[in-house]
Design a protein around this motif. Structure first.
Motif, PDB file in Angstrom:
ATOM      1  N   MET A   1       0.832  -1.209   0.000  1.00 23.18           N
ATOM      2  CA  MET A   1       0.000   0.000   0.000  1.00 23.18           C
ATOM      3  C   MET A   1       0.860   1.250   0.000  1.00 23.18           C
ATOM      4  O   MET A   1       0.521   2.257  -0.639  1.00 23.18           O
ATOM      5  CB  MET A   1      -0.967  -0.025   1.189  1.00 23.18           C
ATOM      6  CG  MET A   1      -2.139  -0.971   0.996  1.00 23.18           C
ATOM      7  SD  MET A   1      -3.417  -0.819   2.261  1.00 23.18           S
ATOM      8  CE  MET A   1      -2.771  -1.897   3.540  1.00 23.18           C
ATOM      9  N   ASP A   2       1.973   1.215   0.714  1.00 19.97           N
ATOM     10  CA  ASP A   2       2.921   2.343   0.692  1.00 19.97           C
ATOM     11  C   ASP A   2       3.424   2.581  -0.727  1.00 19.97           C
ATOM     12  O   ASP A   2       3.502   3.722  -1.193  1.00 19.97           O
ATOM     13  CB  ASP A   2       4.109   2.034   1.612  1.00 19.97           C
ATOM     14  CG  ASP A   2       3.946   2.667   2.986  1.00 19.97           C
ATOM     15  OD1 ASP A   2       3.260   3.694   3.091  1.00 19.97           O
ATOM     16  OD2 ASP A   2       4.511   2.135   3.957  1.00 19.97           O
ATOM     17  N   MET A   3       3.774   1.490  -1.402  1.00 24.79           N
ATOM     18  CA  MET A   3       4.273   1.602  -2.776  1.00 24.79           C
ATOM     19  C   MET A   3       3.198   2.175  -3.695  1.00 24.79           C
ATOM     20  O   MET A   3       3.477   3.043  -4.541  1.00 24.79           O
ATOM     21  CB  MET A   3       4.722   0.227  -3.279  1.00 24.79           C
ATOM     22  CG  MET A   3       5.337   0.248  -4.667  1.00 24.79           C
ATOM     23  SD  MET A   3       5.779  -1.409  -5.258  1.00 24.79           S
ATOM     24  CE  MET A   3       7.070  -1.840  -4.094  1.00 24.79           C
ATOM     25  N   ALA A   4       1.977   1.693  -3.523  1.00 29.32           N
ATOM     26  CA  ALA A   4       0.876   2.193  -4.343  1.00 29.32           C
ATOM     27  C   ALA A   4       0.660   3.684  -4.118  1.00 29.32           C
ATOM     28  O   ALA A   4       0.423   4.445  -5.070  1.00 29.32           O
ATOM     29  CB  ALA A   4      -0.401   1.417  -4.037  1.00 29.32           C
ATOM     30  N   ASP A   5       0.745   4.111  -2.876  1.00 26.43           N
ATOM     31  CA  ASP A   5       0.559   5.523  -2.548  1.00 26.43           C
ATOM     32  C   ASP A   5       1.663   6.370  -3.173  1.00 26.43           C
ATOM     33  O   ASP A   5       1.413   7.458  -3.705  1.00 26.43           O
ATOM     34  CB  ASP A   5       0.542   5.682  -1.031  1.00 26.43           C
ATOM     35  CG  ASP A   5      -0.013   7.026  -0.589  1.00 26.43           C
ATOM     36  OD1 ASP A   5      -0.796   7.629  -1.354  1.00 26.43           O
ATOM     37  OD2 ASP A   5       0.335   7.477   0.523  1.00 26.43           O
ATOM     38  N   ARG A   6       2.872   5.841  -3.132  1.00 26.60           N
ATOM     39  CA  ARG A   6       4.017   6.583  -3.675  1.00 26.60           C
ATOM     40  C   ARG A   6       3.894   6.784  -5.181  1.00 26.60           C
ATOM     41  O   ARG A   6       4.233   7.841  -5.717  1.00 26.60           O
ATOM     42  CB  ARG A   6       5.313   5.827  -3.349  1.00 26.60           C
ATOM     43  CG  ARG A   6       6.592   6.585  -3.660  1.00 26.60           C
ATOM     44  CD  ARG A   6       7.834   5.792  -3.258  1.00 26.60           C
ATOM     45  NE  ARG A   6       7.721   5.291  -1.898  1.00 26.60           N
ATOM     46  CZ  ARG A   6       7.811   3.987  -1.559  1.00 26.60           C
ATOM     47  NH1 ARG A   6       8.005   3.071  -2.503  1.00 26.60           N
ATOM     48  NH2 ARG A   6       7.726   3.624  -0.308  1.00 26.60           N
ATOM     49  N   PHE A   7       3.390   5.770  -5.870  1.00 25.30           N
ATOM     50  CA  PHE A   7       3.306   5.840  -7.335  1.00 25.30           C
ATOM     51  C   PHE A   7       1.897   6.142  -7.825  1.00 25.30           C
ATOM     52  O   PHE A   7       1.606   5.997  -9.015  1.00 25.30           O
ATOM     53  CB  PHE A   7       3.812   4.525  -7.946  1.00 25.30           C
ATOM     54  CG  PHE A   7       5.287   4.304  -7.741  1.00 25.30           C
ATOM     55  CD1 PHE A   7       6.219   5.040  -8.461  1.00 25.30           C
ATOM     56  CD2 PHE A   7       5.747   3.395  -6.794  1.00 25.30           C
ATOM     57  CE1 PHE A   7       7.581   4.853  -8.260  1.00 25.30           C
ATOM     58  CE2 PHE A   7       7.101   3.196  -6.587  1.00 25.30           C
ATOM     59  CZ  PHE A   7       8.029   3.930  -7.314  1.00 25.30           C
ATOM     60  N   ARG A   8       1.009   6.553  -6.912  1.00 31.05           N
ATOM     61  CA  ARG A   8      -0.348   6.987  -7.246  1.00 31.05           C
ATOM     62  C   ARG A   8      -1.148   5.890  -7.952  1.00 31.05           C
ATOM     63  O   ARG A   8      -1.830   6.122  -8.951  1.00 31.05           O
ATOM     64  CB  ARG A   8      -0.344   8.248  -8.107  1.00 31.05           C
ATOM     65  CG  ARG A   8       0.632   9.346  -7.676  1.00 31.05           C
ATOM     66  CD  ARG A   8       0.504   9.704  -6.227  1.00 31.05           C
ATOM     67  NE  ARG A   8      -0.839  10.102  -5.844  1.00 31.05           N
ATOM     68  CZ  ARG A   8      -1.293  10.114  -4.582  1.00 31.05           C
ATOM     69  NH1 ARG A   8      -0.524   9.703  -3.592  1.00 31.05           N
ATOM     70  NH2 ARG A   8      -2.517  10.513  -4.332  1.00 31.05           N
ATOM     71  N   LEU A   9      -1.077   4.675  -7.425  1.00 30.61           N
ATOM     72  CA  LEU A   9      -1.795   3.541  -8.004  1.00 30.61           C
ATOM     73  C   LEU A   9      -3.012   3.192  -7.154  1.00 30.61           C
ATOM     74  O   LEU A   9      -2.891   3.065  -5.924  1.00 30.61           O
ATOM     75  CB  LEU A   9      -0.880   2.310  -8.075  1.00 30.61           C
ATOM     76  CG  LEU A   9       0.422   2.456  -8.858  1.00 30.61           C
ATOM     77  CD1 LEU A   9       1.233   1.170  -8.751  1.00 30.61           C
ATOM     78  CD2 LEU A   9       0.141   2.788 -10.308  1.00 30.61           C
ATOM     79  N   PRO A  10      -4.176   3.026  -7.746  1.00 26.75           N
ATOM     80  CA  PRO A  10      -5.332   2.556  -6.976  1.00 26.75           C
ATOM     81  C   PRO A  10      -5.035   1.186  -6.352  1.00 26.75           C
ATOM     82  O   PRO A  10      -4.289   0.379  -6.921  1.00 26.75           O
ATOM     83  CB  PRO A  10      -6.440   2.444  -8.026  1.00 26.75           C
ATOM     84  CG  PRO A  10      -5.989   3.276  -9.170  1.00 26.75           C
ATOM     85  CD  PRO A  10      -4.492   3.224  -9.167  1.00 26.75           C
TER      86      PRO A  10
END
Length: 319
Positions: free
Chosen positions: A143-152
């Motif tokens: 989830m951290d990675m998704a937040d960093r790269f703006r991924l749903p």
């Protein structure tokens, strides 16, 4: 076909139809096509009657059916370019939780889910979908990675609950669940969740604290299993039917209470009878939910998600 306890009348009818077809294949010369077709119609009517008014306990049995599609089935069918990411970068890789980068309708996303396995070997390997602390910490990392790269983020929930073993407790099970729930609340990207089978206790909440939560029609979502509830309240696990009714764990009850946002209709007889149809229905629901969130700013997503859970239950109480 694996039949549940309440499906025994249906099993007899379908069994007789199969026997007639087997007799015809043996070359006995008997014309049994009409009899088999009549039994098929009778079985179809019986199936519809059975699933029209399932009790809460019967829905629990359907949600646990071993032939229901699992997380891996949904990922294989709905996502492309799936790249699994492993490990929590601290202790180990928990196979009860799978997740990684993928494309959904050609849009890059992060998908995370519980995997139960589909036979004895894989169920043991995946610990029957019961995650340990490292599983929740892996989810936090993704989830951290998704937040960093703006991924749903899309989560697929199917777990009896977090693993209650001694080692899991020693490694901070409750803290890991709380951190995962906190991470769900704090990421500035769309987060949608679907309960595809069992949504058990904090182990499910840790993945389902989302902007939009959907449930399959015959899935369940509860703070405790009916058996566990019955053991605590009545000191008798056999009272699980009464407990299931009291827990309000069905998708229909939870939608009325405002806990879930939408119910995904299942094929007649449950997702286990037509997995492809059920998976496609979930895909359409996820597409719709992501569409509702796609234009919202990060701060709006976070605020709406927090308010959603702060207000949870007030709809049902007011009614």
């Amino acid at each position: 076909m694996i039949y549940l306890e309440f499906e025994k009348p249906l099993a007899e009818i379908e069994g007789k139809a199969e026997e007639l077809r087997a007799m015809a294949k043996d070359g006995s010369g008997m014309d049994v096509a009409k009899e088999a077709e009549a039994l098929d119609r009778k079985a179809d009517a019986a199936l519809r009657d059975l699933y029209r008014n399932l009790t809460a306990w019967q829905k629990c049995l359907v949600a646990r059916h071993p032939d229901r599609p699992h997380c891996r089935d949904y990922i294989d069918a709905l996502f492309t370019e799936y790249t699994p990411l492993a490990g929590d970068r601290g202790f180990a890789d928990d196979h009860a939780v799978m997740g990684g980068l993928a494309r959904f309708n050609d849009r890059p996303v992060m998908v995370i889910g519980h995997e139960k396995g589909n036979d004895t070997k894989t169920r043991i390997a995946h610990n029957f979908g019961m995650a340990r602390p490292e599983g929740y910490r892996k989810a936090i990392r993704l989830m951290d990675m998704a937040d960093r790269f703006r991924l749903p983020v899309i989560t697929l929930v199917d777990t009896p609950g977090a693993y209650p073993g001694k080692g899991a407790e020693e490694r901070g099970q409750s803290e890991a669940i709380a951190r995962s729930t906190e991470k769900c609340l704090s990421i500035g990207v769309p987060l949608v969740s679907v309960v595809i089978g069992e949504g058990g206790s904090g182990g499910a909440v840790a993945f389902a604290t989302a902007n939009r939560v959907a449930m399959l029609e015959h899935s369940v979502y509860s703070v405790i299993s009916p058996e566990g509830c019955a053991s605590i309240l009545w000191k008798d696990a056999e009272k699980m039917r009464e407990a299931a009714e009291a827990l309000r764990l069905t998708a229909q009850d939870l939608q009325k209470l405002g806990v879930v946002d939408r119910i995904v209709k299942e094929p007649v007889g449950g997702a286990q009878r037509a997995p492809r149809e059920a998976i496609e229905a979930v895909g359409k629901a996820v597409e719709t939910m992501l569409g509702e969130l796609s234009s919202k700013k990060p701060e709006t997503l976070i605020r709406d998600r927090r308010n959603k859970f702060l207000e949870m239950g007030s709809k049902g109480l007011a009614a």
